[in-house]
Design an enzyme around this catalytic site. Structure first.
Site, PDB file in Angstrom:
ATOM      1  N   ASN A 402       0.843  -1.186   0.000  1.00 52.60           N
ATOM      2  CA  ASN A 402       0.000   0.000   0.000  1.00 52.60           C
ATOM      3  C   ASN A 402       0.883   1.243   0.000  1.00 52.60           C
ATOM      4  OD1 ASN A 402      -2.818   1.292   0.559  1.00 52.60           O
ATOM      5  ND2 ASN A 402      -1.491   2.233   2.093  1.00 52.60           N
ATOM      6  N   GLU A 403       0.779   2.065  -1.040  1.00 51.36           N
ATOM      7  CA  GLU A 403       1.400   3.394  -1.130  1.00 51.36           C
ATOM      8  C   GLU A 403       2.907   3.388  -0.881  1.00 51.36           C
ATOM      9  OE1 GLU A 403      -0.700   6.173   1.318  1.00 51.36           O
ATOM     10  OE2 GLU A 403      -2.514   6.116   0.100  1.00 51.36           O
ATOM     11  N   ASN A 451      -5.338   4.823  -4.641  1.00 48.51           N
ATOM     12  CA  ASN A 451      -5.961   5.567  -3.552  1.00 48.51           C
ATOM     13  C   ASN A 451      -6.117   7.017  -4.008  1.00 48.51           C
ATOM     14  OD1 ASN A 451      -5.620   3.151  -2.202  1.00 48.51           O
ATOM     15  ND2 ASN A 451      -3.909   3.857  -0.965  1.00 48.51           N
ATOM     16  N   TYR A 457      -8.392  16.014  -0.569  1.00 48.49           N
ATOM     17  CA  TYR A 457      -7.034  16.538  -0.446  1.00 48.49           C
ATOM     18  C   TYR A 457      -6.641  17.438  -1.616  1.00 48.49           C
ATOM     19  CZ  TYR A 457      -6.437  13.215   3.367  1.00 48.49           C
ATOM     20  OH  TYR A 457      -6.564  12.527   4.554  1.00 48.49           O
ATOM     21  N   TRP A 536     -13.138   4.486   1.305  1.00 48.45           N
ATOM     22  CA  TRP A 536     -12.285   4.618   2.482  1.00 48.45           C
ATOM     23  C   TRP A 536     -12.970   5.574   3.462  1.00 48.45           C
ATOM     24  CZ3 TRP A 536      -8.720   1.615   4.176  1.00 48.45           C
ATOM     25  CH2 TRP A 536      -7.945   2.022   5.269  1.00 48.45           C
ATOM     26  N   LYS A 557     -13.045   9.350   8.202  1.00 51.08           N
ATOM     27  CA  LYS A 557     -13.590   9.125   6.856  1.00 51.08           C
ATOM     28  C   LYS A 557     -14.630   8.005   6.816  1.00 51.08           C
ATOM     29  CE  LYS A 557      -9.422  10.694   4.424  1.00 51.08           C
ATOM     30  NZ  LYS A 557      -8.485  10.750   5.570  1.00 51.08           N
TER      31      LYS A 557
END
Length: 663
Positions: A402-403, A451, A457, A536, A557
């Site tokens: 992930n990321e 994502n 953002y 999410w 969230k």
């Protein structure tokens, strides 16, 4: 407490489905815990499992305790176990565990989200009390995944602990603390299914495998005599099932049962038969039919207890997901409790399960260290996840990262190695990862998810559609999904107008989250660019480093509050779109009770064909479903004081009533 413990023990034995030839003894109760920093003698607290010492993190304390904790328990070992194989098994300990029996180290485990265990037969005293000591650490260790993450790194023994007592000849529990059985679906169709039951056994005896359908009817039986030595042997028995009843997601989550007996030992394992793929048009298929994956992410986190959650709380999470209409879940960012996977199997949810290879943040906060120890740990955690969760039909993909960033120690080569390992260990499933940037790392696993937080953002919610079109145009062969999309919201933050907040501020109005999801789902559903999409997140969760929203230490969230008591408005928007069975009417922005403007827009979510709105008993007319479960009455003039607003379905079977006060 004794009555509750007894009930839980009986339930545990029943769920594990083991015959009386082997014993499963639950050890969750009557432990003594001492923090690692405590130096005084005889200072401890009696606790029960699951347990974490990090309740200090729940208030948003950023320097919550990350160090050692000590657990001790005394048990009596009967003399009748003199010829038995005794295995001490931990469901999970976060994240380092050193286990001692009567003061002697019997083994260690590194990794906080998978099971492990040790043969303690030669360390125990028969007919006497024996002491189990477990020294646990959740301190940062650059050799153990994960190194960082947008969630709390709770320390403690937070899943079940048990002793498994086995006869001399038995089905092995030593292969990554699994139950020693793999049921491999090699070729599955509506006409027939070819499977192999693979059993790891220790000793000599007759191996018998009986297959039963969901009603308990025997459909196949095979036997094999095993001889040789005391080492673990792997035996494979092939079966062909004609006209199988497929595990077909929520439409029909049918489970077969395999009864495996070896000498005087016996286990039962449920399994499902299905086939799936993602085609060249980037669409997911289950059993020959296209299935739109409507997913959510979930952390093993619950209000007031952190990760020390009980089965009732896991069941609550499944119930809320099913109410909303979820058909897929991404279990982030680590393997979750096998009991939760049992619930997914029975509910027909499509599952993405992943290892804790997590890397958000800047250059200095890397999720990858190019060291031998770190890489070996990641390989082992991947092997443990696959072996322990292999037989769950709900799992269709193994997640690898992930990321991550391609900076400094570049993880690309290592991710390729992990992907090869996953495909070799389990060629029947897809591999997947979640990314938030460009680079070679996005072209390794079978599937990739991104994502994306357009409208939270940066950018606007409508940008998700533009981005989806662009990436499908630029990379038509890349199988792309949306692994995260969401916006923060507090039920206590209300505003009359629709204004985008600063994501990093303490103001997270609920109506912006609702708007965010309305636009995202419309764009994604209308264009169908992705093999799957995952909100999410389903539930708010603790993240001690966060200083935003209603209160510090929470990622807000979620569509449901962290204690599961409040379903935010966006929950009902998805329910109106994803759940066509349970008819309902819901008036949005109900928590914005006190308003100043006489003229208001009234929005209703419903999965009925039409809704009529009443204001103070007077009809304002009927509206038809706009295709997204949304009904809107604009410029509704309210009177000073309290107004009664009621929405009623066209068949008068369901309704909703709220009060709005004009000040």
């Amino acid at each position: 407490m004794k009555k509750v413990a007894f009930i839980l023990f009986i339930t545990f034995i029943g769920i594990s489905l083991y015959s009386q030839t082997r014993q499963h003894i639950n050890l969750n109760n009557n432990w003594n815990f001492t923090p690692g920093y405590e130096v005084r003698k005889n200072i401890s607290t009696e606790i029960s499992l699951p347990h974490t010492w990090n309740l200090d993190a729940l208030s948003g304390k950023q320097d919550y305790y990350r160090g050692f904790g000590n657990y001790q328990k005394t048990i009596n070992i009967p003399e009748e176990w003199n010829d038995k194989f005794v295995f001490l098994r931990f469901g999970a300990v976060n994240h380092t565990a050193s286990v001692f029996i009567n003061g002697i180290l019997v083994g260690e485990h590194f990794g906080g989200y998978t099971a492990f265990g040790f043969d303690i037969s030669k360390y125990i005293f028969l007919g006497k009390n024996n002491t189990i000591d477990v020294r646990v650490s959740n301190a940062l260790d650059l050799g153990i995944m994960p190194l960082l993450g947008d969630f709390n790194f709770y320390g403690g023994i937070y899943r079940d602990v048990e002793i498994i007592v086995l006869p001399k000849n038995h089905i092995s529990v030593e292969n990554y603390a699994s139950n020693g059985i793999r049921i491999i679906s090699e070729n599955v169709s509506e006409e027939q299914a070819e499977i192999t039951v693979q059993a790891s056994v220790k000793g000599n005896g007759k191996l018998s495998v009986t297959l039963k359908d969901g009603k308990g009817k025997i459909i196949a039986l095979q036997e094999n005599t095993v001889s040789g030595n005391a080492e673990i042997q792997t035996i494979k028995l092939p079966f062909t099932i004609k006209d199988p009843r497929l595990w077909n997601g929520q439409q029909d989550p049918h489970l077969y049962t395999a009864e495996i007996s070896f000498d005087n030992d016996k286990v039962e394992e449920t399994f499902g038969l299905r086939y799936f793929s993602v085609d060249d048009d980037n669409q997911f298929w289950l059993n020959g039919k296209k299935l739109q994956l409507r997913g959510v992410g979930r952390h093993q986190d619950f209000g007031g207890v952190g990760n020390a959650i009980h089965r009732q709380q896991m069941q609550k999470d499944i119930e809320l997901m099913l109410e909303m209409g979820v058909n897929s879940v991404r279990l982030t960012h680590y393997p979750h409790d096998p009991f939760f996977l049992d619930l997914c199997d029975n509910a027909g949810l499509i599952v993405w399960s992943e290892i804790p290879f997590v890397g958000p943040g800047g250059y200095r906060d890397k999720g990858f260290v190019d060291s031998k120890r770190f890489k070996e740990n990641g390989r082992k955690q991947l092997a443990e996840m696959i072996e322990q969760l292999y037989n769950h039909p709900s799992i269709v993909m193994w997640g690898l990262f992930n990321e991550l960033k391609e900076e400094g120690d570049n993880p690309v080569k290592y991710v390729k190695e992990l992907n090869m390992q996953a495909k070799a260990d389990d060629p029947t499933r897809l591999t997947v990862s979640a990314s938030n940037q460009g680079g070679k790392i996005n072209f390794i696993t079978d599937l990739i998810g991104f994502n994306q937080y357009f409208g939270w953002y940066g950018g606007s919610p409508e940008d998700i559609g533009k981005w989806g079109k662009q990436i499908r145009t630029d990379y038509p062969k890349l199988k792309v999904g949306v692994s995260e999309y969401g916006a923060g919201a507090s039920p206590y933050h209300q505003q009359d107008s629709l204004k985008k907040p600063d994501a990093n501020s303490m103001w997270h109005p609920e109506n912006w989250q609702t708007h965010f999801h309305e636009v995202h789902w419309r764009e994604m559903n209308d264009n169908n660019y992705f093999w799957g999409t995952y909100v999410w997140v389903m539930f708010d969760f603790y993240a001690a480093h966060r200083t935003e929203g209603e209160r510090n230490g929470i990622n807000d969230k979620g569509l449901v509050s962290i204690d599961r008591s409040v379903k935010k408005d966006a929950f009902y928007f998805y329910k109106a779109n994803w759940n066509n069975k349970d008819k309902f009417v819901y008036i949005s922005e109900r928590r914005n009770r006190h308003r100043t403007n006489d003229f208001q827009t009234i929005k209703v979510f419903s999965n009925t064909s039409s809704v009529e709105l009443f204001l103070n008993g007077r009809s304002l007319g009927q509206k038809n479903n706009n295709g997204y479960g949304t009904y809107t009455w604009e410029n509704v003039r309210l009177i000073q004081g309290v107004n009664i607003v009621e929405a009623v379905s066209n068949d008068k079977k369901v309704n909703d009533i709220i009060e709005i006060e004009i000040l």
